[in-house]
Design a protein around this motif. Structure first.
Motif, mmCIF file in Angstrom:
data_model
loop_
_atom_site.group_PDB
_atom_site.id
_atom_site.type_symbol
_atom_site.label_atom_id
_atom_site.label_comp_id
_atom_site.label_asym_id
_atom_site.label_seq_id
_atom_site.Cartn_x
_atom_site.Cartn_y
_atom_site.Cartn_z
ATOM 1 N N GLY A 34 0.819 -1.209 0.000
ATOM 2 C CA GLY A 34 0.000 0.000 0.000
ATOM 3 C C GLY A 34 0.847 1.249 0.000
ATOM 4 N N VAL A 44 -3.326 10.237 -5.696
ATOM 5 C CA VAL A 44 -4.336 9.274 -5.242
ATOM 6 C C VAL A 44 -5.036 8.663 -6.465
ATOM 7 N N SER A 62 -3.554 5.342 -2.239
ATOM 8 C CA SER A 62 -4.870 5.440 -1.600
ATOM 9 C C SER A 62 -4.872 6.606 -0.616
ATOM 10 N N ASP A 63 -6.074 7.108 -0.321
ATOM 11 C CA ASP A 63 -6.189 8.101 0.756
ATOM 12 C C ASP A 63 -6.979 7.512 1.918
ATOM 13 N N ASP A 64 -7.114 6.155 1.915
ATOM 14 C CA ASP A 64 -7.893 5.478 2.953
ATOM 15 C C ASP A 64 -6.963 4.550 3.750
ATOM 16 N N GLU A 67 -8.164 0.907 4.642
ATOM 17 C CA GLU A 67 -8.210 0.023 3.467
ATOM 18 C C GLU A 67 -6.782 -0.384 3.064
ATOM 19 N N ALA A 68 -5.871 0.599 3.053
ATOM 20 C CA ALA A 68 -4.492 0.312 2.622
ATOM 21 C C ALA A 68 -3.797 -0.643 3.587
#
Ligand SMILES: NC(=O)C1=CN([C@@H]2O[C@H](COP(=O)(O)OP(=O)(O)OC[C@H]3O[C@@H](n4cnc5c(N)ncnc54)[C@H](OP(=O)(O)O)[C@@H]3O)[C@@H](O)[C@H]2O)C=CC1
Ligand SMILES: O=C(O)C1=N[C@H](C(=O)O)C[C@H](O)C1
Length: 269
Positions: A34, A44, A62-64, A67-68
């Motif tokens: 990630g 992103v 990612s910006d989450d 989740e990453a």
């Protein structure tokens, strides 16, 4: 054969972030799973390898964070204090080791990280290089050996983009010098002289910060006596030394019980 440990890099577009993406993706001991950036960052959604101008790595930025980190064992974070403090709680939720290189943290930030470390494995150091951590030990020993007739001054030089001063490394060196002398750093630190300062106070530890160009990082600990000076110096010429230390810390931390650790623990110094 079991899979290699999965690592997420926070602040992937930064000077250290890029270094870490390259190191982890090329490592035979870990997998890059990630890459994080803040919401709204133009990386992103792009593949992190392509965003860096190279081949695709199969890892979208990612910006989450949750989740990453879902498939990760560790997250390496060289960003900014607010980002690091916010990530600490999420890394604890994701049960990912949180390796923190970010400097410029306030006492309040450090208290919040200590709270997160009740549930998470946090490894934090203002400098992740082997050489600096050795220099910290040497500084403590020399400070123990020399009395207050030797004035201690810490001088650090960094690139023009650095936003915090004194550097995290300078503060580590100052702490070690104070420990060697058996005093509290907060009570003896001189962190900026200007104007009619009066003569130097015996026993104080001075800090000076130089900023310019592309200097990776240089630190001198000066013990200035009458008729002689002892100078301990570290010169970093490549950010890869910090990235290597951080990856070593991440791999060391996997499977450790929650708590606050530093590079001395990792390196066994
Ligand atoms: N401990 C050590 O060994 C070392 C520590 N450092 C420290 O690491 C930190 C970073 O240094 P450096 O790489 O030079 O700095 P950069 O400014 O190049 O990189 C910082 C990165 O963090 C990103 N960032 C900021 N906020 C967030 C957020 N909320 N979520 C995700 N990413 C975020 C920035 O994105 P954006 O561009 O959008 O702001 C940027 O990509 C500094 O504190 C520095 O002192 C550096 C080298 C060694
Ligand atoms: O910002 C940097 O670049 C660096 N920061 C760390 C610090 O504050 O000491 C480590 C290294 O010197 C580079």
């Amino acid at each position: 054969m079991s899979e290699l440990p999965g690592i997420v890099v926070n602040g992937a577009s930064g000077r250290m972030g890029r270094m870490l993406v390259k190191l982890v993706s090329e490592s035979p001991a870990a997998r890059l799973v990630g890459a994080l950036e803040r919401p709204g960052h133009d990386w992103v959604g792009q593949d992190v390898g392509e965003a860096m101008g190279g081949a695709a790595l199969g890892v979208p930025v990612s910006d989450d964070p949750l989740e990453a980190m879902a498939k990760a064992q560790a997250v390496i974070d060289f960003t900014a204090p607010a980002a690091t403090v916010a990530l600490a709680d999420l890394a604890a939720q994701a049960r990912a080791v949180h390796v923190i290189g970010t400097t410029g943290l306030t006492d309040d930030d450090i208290t919040r990280l200590a709270a997160a470390a009740r549930h998470a494995t946090i490894i934090r150091a203002g400098n992740m290089s082997l050489g600096v951590n050795l220099l910290v030990q040497l500084t403590r020993k020399v400070a123990e050996a020399l009395d207050e007739a030797f004035d201690i001054e810490i001088v650090e030089t960094h690139h023009k983009h650095k936003v915090d001063a004194p550097s995290g490394t300078a503060l580590m060196l100052g702490e070690a010098a104070a420990e060697g002398r058996g005093v509290e750093l907060d009570r003896v630190a001189d962190r900026g002289r200007d104007g009619i300062t009066g003569a130097r106070t015996e026993g104080h530890i001075g800090f000076s910060a130089i900023r310019g160009g592309d200097v990776v990082g240089e630190h001198d600990v000066i013990f200035a006596g009458t008729g002689e000076r002892v100078i301990l110096r570290h010169v970093a010429t490549d950010r890869a030394i910090f990235a290597r230390g951080a990856l070593k810390a991440a791999l060391w931390g996997i499977g450790r019980k929650p708590g606050s650790y530093d590079m001395m623990d990792v390196l066994g110094l």
